[in-house]
Design a protein around this motif. Structure first.
Motif, PDB file in Angstrom:
ATOM      1  N   ASP A 262      -4.977  -0.900  -4.220  1.00 58.62           N
ATOM      2  CA  ASP A 262      -3.545  -1.064  -3.948  1.00 58.62           C
ATOM      3  C   ASP A 262      -2.918   0.219  -3.409  1.00 58.62           C
ATOM      4  O   ASP A 262      -2.073   0.187  -2.516  1.00 58.62           O
ATOM      5  CB  ASP A 262      -2.809  -1.454  -5.236  1.00 58.62           C
ATOM      6  CG  ASP A 262      -3.304  -2.749  -5.821  1.00 58.62           C
ATOM      7  OD1 ASP A 262      -3.374  -3.741  -5.078  1.00 58.62           O
ATOM      8  OD2 ASP A 262      -3.617  -2.775  -7.026  1.00 58.62           O
ATOM      9  N   GLU A 263      -3.311   1.353  -4.012  1.00 56.30           N
ATOM     10  CA  GLU A 263      -2.707   2.635  -3.675  1.00 56.30           C
ATOM     11  C   GLU A 263      -3.788   3.712  -3.694  1.00 56.30           C
ATOM     12  O   GLU A 263      -4.880   3.496  -4.232  1.00 56.30           O
ATOM     13  CB  GLU A 263      -1.601   2.997  -4.681  1.00 56.30           C
ATOM     14  CG  GLU A 263      -0.462   2.002  -4.709  1.00 56.30           C
ATOM     15  CD  GLU A 263       0.669   2.389  -5.658  1.00 56.30           C
ATOM     16  OE1 GLU A 263       1.704   1.702  -5.632  1.00 56.30           O
ATOM     17  OE2 GLU A 263       0.517   3.368  -6.423  1.00 56.30           O
ATOM     18  N   MET A 264      -3.469   4.877  -3.110  1.00 59.44           N
ATOM     19  CA  MET A 264      -4.414   5.988  -3.105  1.00 59.44           C
ATOM     20  C   MET A 264      -3.676   7.281  -3.430  1.00 59.44           C
ATOM     21  O   MET A 264      -2.487   7.433  -3.113  1.00 59.44           O
ATOM     22  CB  MET A 264      -5.141   6.084  -1.759  1.00 59.44           C
ATOM     23  CG  MET A 264      -5.834   4.774  -1.387  1.00 59.44           C
ATOM     24  SD  MET A 264      -6.865   4.842   0.098  1.00 59.44           S
ATOM     25  CE  MET A 264      -8.450   5.274  -0.630  1.00 59.44           C
TER      26      MET A 264
ATOM     27  N   ILE B  14      -3.105  10.873   5.233  1.00 58.27           N
ATOM     28  CA  ILE B  14      -2.319   9.639   5.250  1.00 58.27           C
ATOM     29  C   ILE B  14      -2.583   8.864   6.536  1.00 58.27           C
ATOM     30  O   ILE B  14      -2.764   7.633   6.519  1.00 58.27           O
ATOM     31  CB  ILE B  14      -0.822   9.953   5.098  1.00 58.27           C
ATOM     32  CG1 ILE B  14      -0.521  10.449   3.673  1.00 58.27           C
ATOM     33  CG2 ILE B  14       0.025   8.714   5.418  1.00 58.27           C
ATOM     34  CD1 ILE B  14       0.905  10.929   3.482  1.00 58.27           C
ATOM     35  N   ALA B  15      -2.638   9.560   7.658  1.00 57.48           N
ATOM     36  CA  ALA B  15      -2.916   8.893   8.936  1.00 57.48           C
ATOM     37  C   ALA B  15      -4.275   8.216   8.909  1.00 57.48           C
ATOM     38  O   ALA B  15      -4.439   7.082   9.395  1.00 57.48           O
ATOM     39  CB  ALA B  15      -2.844   9.893  10.082  1.00 57.48           C
ATOM     40  N   ALA B  16      -5.263   8.895   8.329  1.00 56.28           N
ATOM     41  CA  ALA B  16      -6.602   8.314   8.252  1.00 56.28           C
ATOM     42  C   ALA B  16      -6.613   7.066   7.362  1.00 56.28           C
ATOM     43  O   ALA B  16      -7.257   6.063   7.686  1.00 56.28           O
ATOM     44  CB  ALA B  16      -7.587   9.339   7.714  1.00 56.28           C
ATOM     45  N   ALA B  17      -5.880   7.106   6.251  1.00 63.45           N
ATOM     46  CA  ALA B  17      -5.809   5.940   5.350  1.00 63.45           C
ATOM     47  C   ALA B  17      -5.141   4.772   6.042  1.00 63.45           C
ATOM     48  O   ALA B  17      -5.583   3.620   5.927  1.00 63.45           O
ATOM     49  CB  ALA B  17      -5.054   6.323   4.082  1.00 63.45           C
ATOM     50  N   ASN B  18      -4.077   5.040   6.774  1.00 57.87           N
ATOM     51  CA  ASN B  18      -3.347   3.955   7.431  1.00 57.87           C
ATOM     52  C   ASN B  18      -4.118   3.357   8.598  1.00 57.87           C
ATOM     53  O   ASN B  18      -3.859   2.224   9.004  1.00 57.87           O
ATOM     54  CB  ASN B  18      -1.982   4.480   7.901  1.00 57.87           C
ATOM     55  CG  ASN B  18      -1.017   4.698   6.758  1.00 57.87           C
ATOM     56  OD1 ASN B  18      -1.139   4.054   5.714  1.00 57.87           O
ATOM     57  ND2 ASN B  18      -0.079   5.619   6.931  1.00 57.87           N
TER      58      ASN B  18
ATOM     59  N   PHE C  68       0.839  -1.198   0.000  1.00 55.63           N
ATOM     60  CA  PHE C  68       0.000   0.000   0.000  1.00 55.63           C
ATOM     61  C   PHE C  68       0.876   1.250   0.000  1.00 55.63           C
ATOM     62  O   PHE C  68       1.826   1.367   0.770  1.00 55.63           O
ATOM     63  CB  PHE C  68      -0.908   0.007   1.229  1.00 55.63           C
ATOM     64  CG  PHE C  68      -1.828   1.186   1.272  1.00 55.63           C
ATOM     65  CD1 PHE C  68      -2.873   1.302   0.376  1.00 55.63           C
ATOM     66  CD2 PHE C  68      -1.634   2.198   2.207  1.00 55.63           C
ATOM     67  CE1 PHE C  68      -3.730   2.398   0.412  1.00 55.63           C
ATOM     68  CE2 PHE C  68      -2.480   3.296   2.253  1.00 55.63           C
ATOM     69  CZ  PHE C  68      -3.536   3.393   1.352  1.00 55.63           C
ATOM     70  N   LYS C  69       0.535   2.194  -0.883  1.00 57.25           N
ATOM     71  CA  LYS C  69       1.275   3.452  -0.981  1.00 57.25           C
ATOM     72  C   LYS C  69       0.307   4.611  -1.148  1.00 57.25           C
ATOM     73  O   LYS C  69      -0.795   4.448  -1.677  1.00 57.25           O
ATOM     74  CB  LYS C  69       2.265   3.433  -2.154  1.00 57.25           C
ATOM     75  CG  LYS C  69       3.407   2.429  -1.992  1.00 57.25           C
ATOM     76  CD  LYS C  69       4.380   2.513  -3.155  1.00 57.25           C
ATOM     77  CE  LYS C  69       5.493   1.481  -3.042  1.00 57.25           C
ATOM     78  NZ  LYS C  69       6.336   1.709  -1.866  1.00 57.25           N
ATOM     79  N   ILE C  70       0.767   5.774  -0.715  1.00 60.56           N
ATOM     80  CA  ILE C  70       0.019   7.020  -0.889  1.00 60.56           C
ATOM     81  C   ILE C  70       0.820   7.938  -1.798  1.00 60.56           C
ATOM     82  O   ILE C  70       2.002   8.211  -1.549  1.00 60.56           O
ATOM     83  CB  ILE C  70      -0.210   7.737   0.448  1.00 60.56           C
ATOM     84  CG1 ILE C  70      -1.131   6.920   1.356  1.00 60.56           C
ATOM     85  CG2 ILE C  70      -0.774   9.138   0.207  1.00 60.56           C
ATOM     86  CD1 ILE C  70      -2.598   7.049   1.056  1.00 60.56           C
TER      87      ILE C  70
END
Length: 253
Positions: free
Chosen positions: A200-202, A246-250, A6-8
């Protein structure tokens, strides 16, 4: 379940945006000019400066103008030339492309040529994918062309609205191409989209508007047909919004 790490990725305008994205914890950036038009190819000077200051990988958008993705021969030749110049710098991680035919299909001949010119850089297909007639057919075409990832909002204005299609795209891809979701993602919705789709990514932008530091302002001129006020505003990437999203996604999984 995703078969890729997973990547941002943060969409940024210029080198200041790149610095803000990496300070906010992004894994990668998409480097553009003119986000107002959805992103255009930045100058080679901007790209060289991004190489100098960058501490995260970045991909450069290859888009010679705003509007549709049906390009003339001259425009396509310019895209090839830009890719070759960027490739020859040797320090750029990837490029972002998209070419369609008039009937709303992926232009496979041109896409293959751009992919070949780009190697060994990675290649992403941008939201031209969202303008195709049939996303299932388009996805298979991109896989045949050797494209590494596709950026998509699920053929809707936002990732929230396109979540069902994003989930289907993930199932069809089955790890053969990276699926990167986008479309008005922020700290309030990114976790839900990740949970609902398993992408996979956002990818998102985190713009904020600053007032110009210009002391003198000519009230009689608006450049490029914009409102006078717009001449004295600057859009930048908001590092804190990047960090929060990013914190919310993780925290989603």
């Amino acid at each position: 379940m995703s078969k890729h790490p997973f990547k941002i990725e943060i969409c940024v305008e210029g080198t200041d945006g790149l610095i803000a994205a990496q300070n906010g914890g992004a894994d990668r950036a998409e480097l553009c000019a003119s986000l107002f038009e959805g992103g255009l190819t930045p100058s080679l000077g901007v790209i060289r400066e991004a190489v100098r200051v960058g501490t995260i990988p970045f991909h450069v958008i290859i888009r010679p103008r705003g509007g549709d993705f049906l390009y003339s021969e001259v425009e396509f030749n310019a895209m090839l030339a830009d890719i070759k110049a960027i490739r020859d710098m040797g320090d750029v991680a990837g490029v972002v492309i998209g070419c369609l035919t008039a009937d709303g299909s992926i232009d496979e001949t041109r896409t293959k040529a751009l992919v070949e010119a780009a190697r060994p850089m990675k290649v992403t297909c941008h939201r031209a994918f969202d303008m195709t007639r049939d996303y299932r057919v388009a996805l298979e075409a991109l896989i045949r062309c050797g494209v590494d990832r596709v950026l998509t909002s699920g053929q809707r204005d936002t990732a929230v609205e396109g979540s069902a299609i994003l989930k289907d795209v993930m199932a069809i891809a089955d790890g053969r191409i990276v699926i990167m979701a986008c479309g008005e993602l922020d700290a309030n919705n990114i976790a839900q989209v990740r949970r609902d789709t398993g992408v996979d990514e956002m990818h998102f932008a985190a713009p904020k508007t600053l007032k110009s530091a210009m002391a003198f302002r000519n009230p009689h001129v608006g450049m490029g047909g914009t409102a006078i006020e717009r001449e004295y505003e600057i859009t930048v990437t908001d590092t804190e919004a990047v960090r929060a999203t990013i914190a919310a996604a993780n925290a989603a999984l």
